[in-house]
Design an enzyme around this catalytic site. Structure first.
Site, PDB file in Angstrom:
ATOM      1  N   GLU A   1      -4.424   0.486  -1.695  1.00 55.45           N
ATOM      2  CA  GLU A   1      -3.914  -0.560  -0.845  1.00 55.45           C
ATOM      3  C   GLU A   1      -3.411  -1.783  -1.860  1.00 55.45           C
ATOM      4  OE1 GLU A   1      -7.408  -2.135   1.371  1.00 55.45           O
ATOM      5  OE2 GLU A   1      -6.504  -3.856   1.732  1.00 55.45           O
TER       6      GLU A   1
ATOM      7  N   GLU B   1      -2.450 -12.670   1.912  1.00 56.16           N
ATOM      8  CA  GLU B   1      -3.687 -12.479   2.790  1.00 56.16           C
ATOM      9  C   GLU B   1      -4.334 -13.926   2.306  1.00 56.16           C
ATOM     10  OE1 GLU B   1      -6.279  -9.354   1.451  1.00 56.16           O
ATOM     11  OE2 GLU B   1      -7.180  -9.659   3.589  1.00 56.16           O
TER      12      GLU B   1
HETATM   13  C1  LIG Z   1      -6.610  -5.776   8.276  1.00 56.18           C
HETATM   14  O1  LIG Z   1      -7.270  -4.564   8.164  1.00 56.18           O
HETATM   15  C2  LIG Z   1      -7.639  -4.114   6.919  1.00 56.18           C
HETATM   16  C3  LIG Z   1      -8.565  -2.783   7.160  1.00 56.18           C
HETATM   17  O2  LIG Z   1      -7.978  -1.771   7.850  1.00 56.18           O
HETATM   18  C4  LIG Z   1      -8.411  -4.812   6.063  1.00 56.18           C
HETATM   19  O3  LIG Z   1      -8.687  -4.481   4.580  1.00 56.18           O
HETATM   20  C5  LIG Z   1      -7.617  -6.243   6.085  1.00 56.18           C
HETATM   21  O4  LIG Z   1      -8.173  -7.102   5.301  1.00 56.18           O
HETATM   22  C6  LIG Z   1      -7.480  -6.621   7.553  1.00 56.18           C
HETATM   23  N1  LIG Z   1      -6.877  -7.817   7.424  1.00 56.18           N
HETATM   24  C7  LIG Z   1      -6.827  -8.555   8.764  1.00 56.18           C
HETATM   25  C8  LIG Z   1      -6.181  -9.815   8.514  1.00 56.18           C
HETATM   26  O5  LIG Z   1      -6.985  -7.952   9.585  1.00 56.18           O
END
Ligand SMILES: *[C@@H]1O[C@H](CO)[C@@H](O)[C@H](O)[C@H]1NC(C)=O
Ligand SMILES: *[C@@H]1O[C@H](CO)[C@@H](O)[C@H](O)[C@H]1NC(C)=O
Ligand SMILES: *[C@@H]1O[C@H](CO)[C@@H](O)[C@H](O)[C@H]1NC(C)=O
Length: 317
Positions: free
Chosen positions: A136, A141
Protein backbone atom coordinates in the site's frame (compact mmCIF):
# COMPACT_ATOMS: atom_id res chain seq x y z
CA UNK A 1 -15.85 8.70 -24.65
CA UNK A 2 -15.18 12.36 -24.00
CA UNK A 3 -12.34 13.10 -21.69
CA UNK A 4 -10.52 9.79 -21.77
CA UNK A 5 -7.78 8.80 -24.13
CA UNK A 6 -6.68 5.22 -23.65
CA UNK A 7 -3.36 4.31 -25.12
CA UNK A 8 -2.32 0.68 -25.24
CA UNK A 9 -0.59 -0.41 -22.06
CA UNK A 10 2.24 -2.26 -23.69
CA UNK A 11 4.78 -2.06 -20.97
CA UNK A 12 2.76 -2.84 -17.87
CA UNK A 13 4.97 -5.59 -16.55
CA UNK A 14 8.18 -4.85 -18.40
CA UNK A 15 8.17 -1.15 -17.63
CA UNK A 16 11.38 0.70 -17.04
CA UNK A 17 12.94 -0.21 -13.73
CA UNK A 18 16.14 1.75 -13.74
CA UNK A 19 17.70 2.59 -10.41
CA UNK A 20 17.63 6.27 -11.29
CA UNK A 21 14.52 7.95 -12.55
CA UNK A 22 13.52 7.53 -16.13
CA UNK A 23 11.33 8.64 -18.98
CA UNK A 24 7.79 7.28 -18.88
CA UNK A 25 5.03 7.39 -21.48
CA UNK A 26 1.40 8.22 -20.94
CA UNK A 27 -0.86 5.21 -20.47
CA UNK A 28 -3.97 6.93 -19.15
CA UNK A 29 -5.08 10.54 -19.29
CA UNK A 30 -8.15 10.88 -17.07
CA UNK A 31 -10.12 14.14 -17.27
CA UNK A 32 -13.75 15.17 -16.68
CA UNK A 33 -16.22 12.41 -17.56
CA UNK A 34 -13.23 10.11 -18.14
CA UNK A 35 -13.22 9.47 -14.37
CA UNK A 36 -16.41 7.44 -14.81
CA UNK A 37 -14.67 5.25 -17.41
CA UNK A 38 -11.48 4.71 -15.45
CA UNK A 39 -12.87 4.16 -11.94
CA UNK A 40 -15.47 1.95 -10.25
CA UNK A 41 -17.52 3.11 -7.25
CA UNK A 42 -17.05 1.00 -4.13
CA UNK A 43 -20.21 1.02 -2.02
CA UNK A 44 -18.59 -0.93 0.81
CA UNK A 45 -18.32 -0.69 4.56
CA UNK A 46 -15.33 1.46 5.51
CA UNK A 47 -12.57 -0.90 6.71
CA UNK A 48 -11.32 1.93 8.95
CA UNK A 49 -14.64 2.21 10.83
CA UNK A 50 -15.45 5.74 9.73
CA UNK A 51 -18.76 7.59 10.18
CA UNK A 52 -19.32 7.19 6.45
CA UNK A 53 -21.72 5.56 4.01
CA UNK A 54 -20.01 4.89 0.68
CA UNK A 55 -22.65 5.10 -2.07
CA UNK A 56 -22.88 3.56 -5.53
CA UNK A 57 -22.52 5.45 -8.80
CA UNK A 58 -26.24 6.04 -9.40
CA UNK A 59 -26.70 7.45 -5.89
CA UNK A 60 -23.59 9.61 -6.18
CA UNK A 61 -24.61 11.05 -9.53
CA UNK A 62 -28.22 11.53 -8.40
CA UNK A 63 -27.16 13.49 -5.32
CA UNK A 64 -24.40 15.39 -7.19
CA UNK A 65 -21.75 13.79 -4.97
CA UNK A 66 -19.83 13.30 -8.19
CA UNK A 67 -19.95 15.93 -10.89
CA UNK A 68 -17.94 16.62 -14.00
CA UNK A 69 -17.44 19.33 -16.56
CA UNK A 70 -15.21 18.91 -19.63
CA UNK A 71 -12.21 19.87 -17.55
CA UNK A 72 -12.93 18.90 -13.96
CA UNK A 73 -14.19 16.05 -11.82
CA UNK A 74 -15.62 16.71 -8.36
CA UNK A 75 -16.12 14.05 -5.65
CA UNK A 76 -17.76 15.18 -2.43
CA UNK A 77 -19.54 14.11 0.74
CA UNK A 78 -23.15 14.97 1.49
CA UNK A 79 -23.32 18.45 3.06
CA UNK A 80 -27.06 18.92 3.56
CA UNK A 81 -28.31 16.01 5.71
CA UNK A 82 -28.51 15.83 9.52
CA UNK A 83 -27.83 12.18 10.38
CA UNK A 84 -29.66 9.86 12.74
CA UNK A 85 -26.95 8.80 15.22
CA UNK A 86 -28.31 5.24 15.12
CA UNK A 87 -28.32 5.13 11.30
CA UNK A 88 -25.74 5.10 8.53
CA UNK A 89 -22.84 7.56 8.33
CA UNK A 90 -22.45 10.54 6.05
CA UNK A 91 -22.79 9.72 2.35
CA UNK A 92 -19.47 9.86 0.53
CA UNK A 93 -17.65 8.27 -2.39
CA UNK A 94 -14.82 5.77 -2.74
CA UNK A 95 -13.37 5.16 -6.20
CA UNK A 96 -11.01 2.40 -7.35
CA UNK A 97 -9.25 2.42 -10.71
CA UNK A 98 -10.15 -0.31 -13.18
CA UNK A 99 -6.48 -0.71 -14.11
CA UNK A 100 -3.69 -1.80 -11.79
CA UNK A 101 -0.02 -0.92 -12.18
CA UNK A 102 3.37 -2.27 -11.19
CA UNK A 103 6.28 0.08 -11.99
CA UNK A 104 4.74 3.39 -13.09
CA UNK A 105 4.29 7.08 -12.39
CA UNK A 106 0.95 8.58 -11.28
CA UNK A 107 0.44 12.35 -11.44
CA UNK A 108 -2.56 13.90 -9.67
CA UNK A 109 -3.46 17.47 -10.63
CA UNK A 110 -5.67 18.46 -7.70
CA UNK A 111 -7.46 21.83 -7.58
CA UNK A 112 -9.13 21.23 -4.20
CA UNK A 113 -9.03 18.57 -1.49
CA UNK A 114 -11.57 17.79 1.26
CA UNK A 115 -11.29 19.95 4.35
CA UNK A 116 -13.14 20.20 7.63
CA UNK A 117 -13.11 18.77 11.15
CA UNK A 118 -13.62 15.01 11.08
CA UNK A 119 -12.51 14.59 7.44
CA UNK A 120 -10.03 11.87 6.48
CA UNK A 121 -9.32 12.01 2.72
CA UNK A 122 -6.81 9.85 0.90
CA UNK A 123 -5.25 9.32 -2.53
CA UNK A 124 -3.49 5.99 -2.44
CA UNK A 125 -2.67 2.75 -4.22
CA UNK A 126 -3.06 -0.84 -3.11
CA UNK A 127 -4.19 -4.32 -4.11
CA UNK A 128 -7.35 -4.93 -2.07
CA UNK A 129 -7.40 -8.70 -2.64
CA UNK A 130 -3.77 -9.14 -1.60
CA UNK A 131 -3.53 -6.60 1.25
CA UNK A 132 -1.13 -6.30 2.95
CA UNK A 133 1.04 -8.70 0.92
CA UNK A 134 0.42 -6.62 -2.22
CA UNK A 135 1.57 -3.43 -0.50
CA UNK A 136 0.00 0.00 0.00
CA UNK A 137 1.33 3.43 -0.96
CA UNK A 138 -0.47 6.38 0.65
CA UNK A 139 0.29 9.42 -1.46
CA UNK A 140 -1.96 12.13 0.00
CA UNK A 141 -3.48 11.55 3.41
CA UNK A 142 -4.33 13.37 6.62
CA UNK A 143 -7.09 14.08 9.13
CA UNK A 144 -9.00 16.99 10.71
CA UNK A 145 -7.27 19.67 8.58
CA UNK A 146 -3.98 18.90 10.35
CA UNK A 147 -1.15 19.28 7.85
CA UNK A 148 1.33 18.62 6.63
CA UNK A 149 0.77 15.70 4.28
CA UNK A 150 1.94 12.24 5.25
CA UNK A 151 3.05 9.68 2.64
CA UNK A 152 3.27 6.12 3.97
CA UNK A 153 4.01 2.56 2.87
CA UNK A 154 2.23 -0.41 4.48
CA UNK A 155 3.60 -3.88 3.74
CA UNK A 156 3.93 -7.46 4.90
CA UNK A 157 6.88 -8.18 7.29
CA UNK A 158 10.45 -7.65 6.11
CA UNK A 159 10.33 -4.15 4.67
CA UNK A 160 12.07 -1.31 6.48
CA UNK A 161 13.49 2.00 5.29
CA UNK A 162 16.65 3.84 6.40
CA UNK A 163 16.45 6.91 8.64
CA UNK A 164 18.72 8.91 6.35
CA UNK A 165 17.28 9.47 2.88
CA UNK A 166 17.48 12.07 0.12
CA UNK A 167 14.11 13.77 0.63
CA UNK A 168 12.71 17.04 1.99
CA UNK A 169 10.26 15.39 4.44
CA UNK A 170 10.89 13.94 7.90
CA UNK A 171 10.83 10.18 8.51
CA UNK A 172 8.44 8.75 11.09
CA UNK A 173 8.41 4.99 11.85
CA UNK A 174 10.95 3.07 9.74
CA UNK A 175 9.25 -0.34 9.67
CA UNK A 176 6.56 -0.61 6.97
CA UNK A 177 5.13 -3.89 8.38
CA UNK A 178 1.39 -3.58 9.09
CA UNK A 179 1.87 -5.69 12.24
CA UNK A 180 4.05 -3.05 13.89
CA UNK A 181 2.61 -0.26 16.08
CA UNK A 182 -1.00 -0.75 15.06
CA UNK A 183 -0.36 -0.56 11.30
CA UNK A 184 1.27 2.88 11.49
CA UNK A 185 3.37 2.02 8.43
CA UNK A 186 6.58 3.78 7.47
CA UNK A 187 5.50 7.37 7.04
CA UNK A 188 7.12 10.61 5.97
CA UNK A 189 5.83 13.96 7.18
CA UNK A 190 6.13 16.56 4.44
CA UNK A 191 8.07 19.77 4.96
CA UNK A 192 5.78 21.79 2.68
CA UNK A 193 3.12 23.74 4.57
CA UNK A 194 0.98 23.93 1.44
CA UNK A 195 0.78 20.15 1.06
CA UNK A 196 -2.48 19.54 2.95
CA UNK A 197 -5.95 20.79 3.83
CA UNK A 198 -7.04 24.43 4.05
CA UNK A 199 -3.54 25.70 3.19
CA UNK A 200 -3.36 23.43 0.14
CA UNK A 201 -6.73 24.78 -1.01
CA UNK A 202 -5.93 28.43 -0.28
CA UNK A 203 -2.97 28.12 -2.64
CA UNK A 204 -4.97 26.58 -5.50
CA UNK A 205 -3.99 22.99 -4.74
CA UNK A 206 -1.17 21.53 -6.80
CA UNK A 207 0.36 18.34 -8.11
CA UNK A 208 1.10 15.07 -6.34
CA UNK A 209 3.25 12.54 -8.18
CA UNK A 210 4.34 9.04 -7.24
CA UNK A 211 7.04 6.99 -8.96
CA UNK A 212 7.31 3.28 -8.27
CA UNK A 213 10.33 1.34 -9.52
CA UNK A 214 11.81 -1.87 -8.15
CA UNK A 215 14.55 0.19 -6.53
CA UNK A 216 12.46 2.91 -4.80
CA UNK A 217 9.07 4.52 -4.34
CA UNK A 218 9.08 8.33 -4.28
CA UNK A 219 6.40 11.01 -3.80
CA UNK A 220 6.67 14.63 -4.93
CA UNK A 221 4.40 17.58 -4.20
CA UNK A 222 4.37 21.00 -5.87
CA UNK A 223 1.95 23.75 -4.85
CA UNK A 224 0.05 25.44 -7.71
CA UNK A 225 2.31 28.51 -7.92
CA UNK A 226 5.56 26.73 -7.04
CA UNK A 227 8.15 28.01 -9.55
CA UNK A 228 9.91 24.63 -9.48
CA UNK A 229 6.99 22.53 -10.76
CA UNK A 230 8.46 20.58 -13.70
CA UNK A 231 7.13 21.55 -17.13
CA UNK A 232 6.17 17.94 -17.95
CA UNK A 233 4.15 17.65 -14.73
CA UNK A 234 2.37 20.94 -15.43
CA UNK A 235 1.66 19.96 -19.03
CA UNK A 236 0.22 16.54 -18.17
CA UNK A 237 1.32 15.48 -21.64
CA UNK A 238 2.60 12.39 -23.37
CA UNK A 239 5.71 11.74 -21.28
CA UNK A 240 7.50 12.64 -18.06
CA UNK A 241 11.15 12.40 -17.08
CA UNK A 242 11.43 11.91 -13.33
CA UNK A 243 15.22 12.52 -13.47
CA UNK A 244 14.43 16.21 -13.85
CA UNK A 245 12.04 16.47 -10.91
CA UNK A 246 14.54 17.20 -8.14
CA UNK A 247 14.52 15.96 -4.55
CA UNK A 248 11.24 14.21 -3.64
CA UNK A 249 9.16 15.09 -0.60
CA UNK A 250 9.34 11.44 0.45
CA UNK A 251 11.35 8.48 -0.77
CA UNK A 252 11.41 4.83 0.22
CA UNK A 253 14.52 3.11 -1.18
CA UNK A 254 14.88 -0.67 -1.44
CA UNK A 255 17.95 -0.75 0.85
CA UNK A 256 16.23 -3.22 3.20
CA UNK A 257 12.95 -3.79 1.39
CA UNK A 258 12.54 -5.90 -1.74
CA UNK A 259 9.93 -3.71 -3.44
CA UNK A 260 9.21 -6.16 -6.22
CA UNK A 261 8.14 -8.92 -3.83
CA UNK A 262 6.32 -6.61 -1.34
CA UNK A 263 4.22 -4.84 -3.97
CA UNK A 264 1.78 -6.48 -6.40
CA UNK A 265 -0.01 -4.58 -9.18
CA UNK A 266 -1.83 -1.76 -7.34
CA UNK A 267 -5.04 0.13 -8.10
CA UNK A 268 -5.48 3.84 -7.46
CA UNK A 269 -8.06 4.52 -4.73
CA UNK A 270 -9.66 7.85 -3.85
CA UNK A 271 -11.60 7.85 -0.57
CA UNK A 272 -13.10 10.32 1.85
CA UNK A 273 -14.21 9.05 5.22
CA UNK A 274 -14.97 10.69 8.59
CA UNK A 275 -13.73 9.95 12.11
CA UNK A 276 -12.85 6.24 12.41
CA UNK A 277 -9.50 4.73 13.29
CA UNK A 278 -7.39 7.82 12.62
CA UNK A 279 -9.48 11.01 12.35
CA UNK A 280 -11.67 9.85 15.25
CA UNK A 281 -8.77 8.74 17.42
CA UNK A 282 -6.94 12.08 17.29
CA UNK A 283 -10.07 14.28 17.10
CA UNK A 284 -9.80 15.51 20.73
CA UNK A 285 -6.26 16.84 20.04
CA UNK A 286 -7.12 18.58 16.79
CA UNK A 287 -8.92 21.67 18.11
CA UNK A 288 -12.27 20.60 16.63
CA UNK A 289 -15.63 21.03 18.43
CA UNK A 290 -17.76 18.38 20.18
CA UNK A 291 -16.99 14.69 19.53
CA UNK A 292 -16.14 13.54 16.02
CA UNK A 293 -19.24 11.41 15.32
CA UNK A 294 -21.54 14.00 16.90
CA UNK A 295 -20.01 16.78 14.79
CA UNK A 296 -20.37 14.73 11.60
CA UNK A 297 -23.96 13.76 12.43
CA UNK A 298 -25.24 17.24 13.26
CA UNK A 299 -23.34 19.77 11.15
CA UNK A 300 -23.85 19.05 7.44
CA UNK A 301 -22.91 22.60 6.42
CA UNK A 302 -19.45 22.06 7.91
CA UNK A 303 -18.82 19.62 5.02
CA UNK A 304 -19.48 22.05 2.16
CA UNK A 305 -15.72 22.08 1.50
CA UNK A 306 -15.30 18.32 1.94
CA UNK A 307 -14.63 17.69 -1.74
CA UNK A 308 -11.89 16.72 -4.16
CA UNK A 309 -11.72 18.60 -7.44
CA UNK A 310 -9.38 17.04 -9.99
CA UNK A 311 -8.08 18.69 -13.13
CA UNK A 312 -6.58 15.39 -14.24
CA UNK A 313 -4.94 12.13 -13.26
CA UNK A 314 -2.21 10.90 -15.59
CA UNK A 315 -0.60 7.48 -15.38
CA UNK A 316 2.70 6.79 -17.15
CA UNK A 317 4.66 3.63 -17.63
C1 LIG B 1 -9.36 4.18 2.77
O1 LIG B 1 -9.45 2.79 3.04
C2 LIG B 1 -8.24 2.14 3.41
C3 LIG B 1 -8.50 0.73 3.74
O2 LIG B 1 -9.27 0.12 2.77
C4 LIG B 1 -7.52 2.76 4.55
O3 LIG B 1 -6.23 2.22 4.69
C5 LIG B 1 -7.45 4.22 4.33
O4 LIG B 1 -6.91 4.78 5.46
C6 LIG B 1 -8.85 4.73 4.06
N1 LIG B 1 -8.81 6.12 4.00
C7 LIG B 1 -9.89 6.80 3.94
C8 LIG B 1 -9.69 8.22 3.84
O5 LIG B 1 -11.00 6.26 3.94
C1 LIG C 1 -23.15 19.94 -8.61
O1 LIG C 1 -21.85 20.15 -8.11
C2 LIG C 1 -21.09 21.05 -8.88
C3 LIG C 1 -19.66 21.05 -8.36
O2 LIG C 1 -19.60 21.24 -6.99
C4 LIG C 1 -21.73 22.42 -8.86
O3 LIG C 1 -21.00 23.33 -9.64
C5 LIG C 1 -23.15 22.31 -9.41
O4 LIG C 1 -23.81 23.52 -9.31
C6 LIG C 1 -23.92 21.26 -8.63
N1 LIG C 1 -25.21 21.04 -9.27
C7 LIG C 1 -26.34 21.06 -8.59
C8 LIG C 1 -27.58 20.79 -9.40
O5 LIG C 1 -26.38 21.30 -7.39
C1 LIG D 1 17.19 -2.78 -5.33
O1 LIG D 1 16.72 -2.63 -6.66
C2 LIG D 1 17.70 -2.89 -7.66
C3 LIG D 1 17.09 -2.57 -9.00
O2 LIG D 1 15.91 -3.32 -9.21
C4 LIG D 1 18.18 -4.33 -7.53
O3 LIG D 1 19.20 -4.55 -8.48
C5 LIG D 1 18.69 -4.57 -6.14
O4 LIG D 1 19.02 -5.93 -6.01
C6 LIG D 1 17.64 -4.21 -5.12
N1 LIG D 1 18.17 -4.33 -3.77
C7 LIG D 1 17.49 -4.91 -2.79
C8 LIG D 1 18.16 -4.93 -1.46
O5 LIG D 1 16.38 -5.41 -2.94
Amino acid sequence: MPGTIRLPILALSIAVSSVLGATYHNAEHIVGAGFYNSFNFEAIGDPTHGRVNYVDEATARGANLTFNSDKTFVLRADHTTVLNPAGAGRNSVRLISKNAYTTHVSVFDVAHMPQGCGTWPALWETNEALWPAGGEVDILEGVNDQGTNQATLHTSPGCTVPASRSMSGTPLQLDCDTNVAGNAGCGVKFAQGTSYGPTFNANGGGWYAMERTNAFISVWFWSREDPTVPADVKAGGSSVDTDSWGTPSATFPNTSCDIESHFAPNNIIINLTFCGDWAGAVYPQSGCPSTCNDFVNNNPAAFADAFFQFNAINVYN
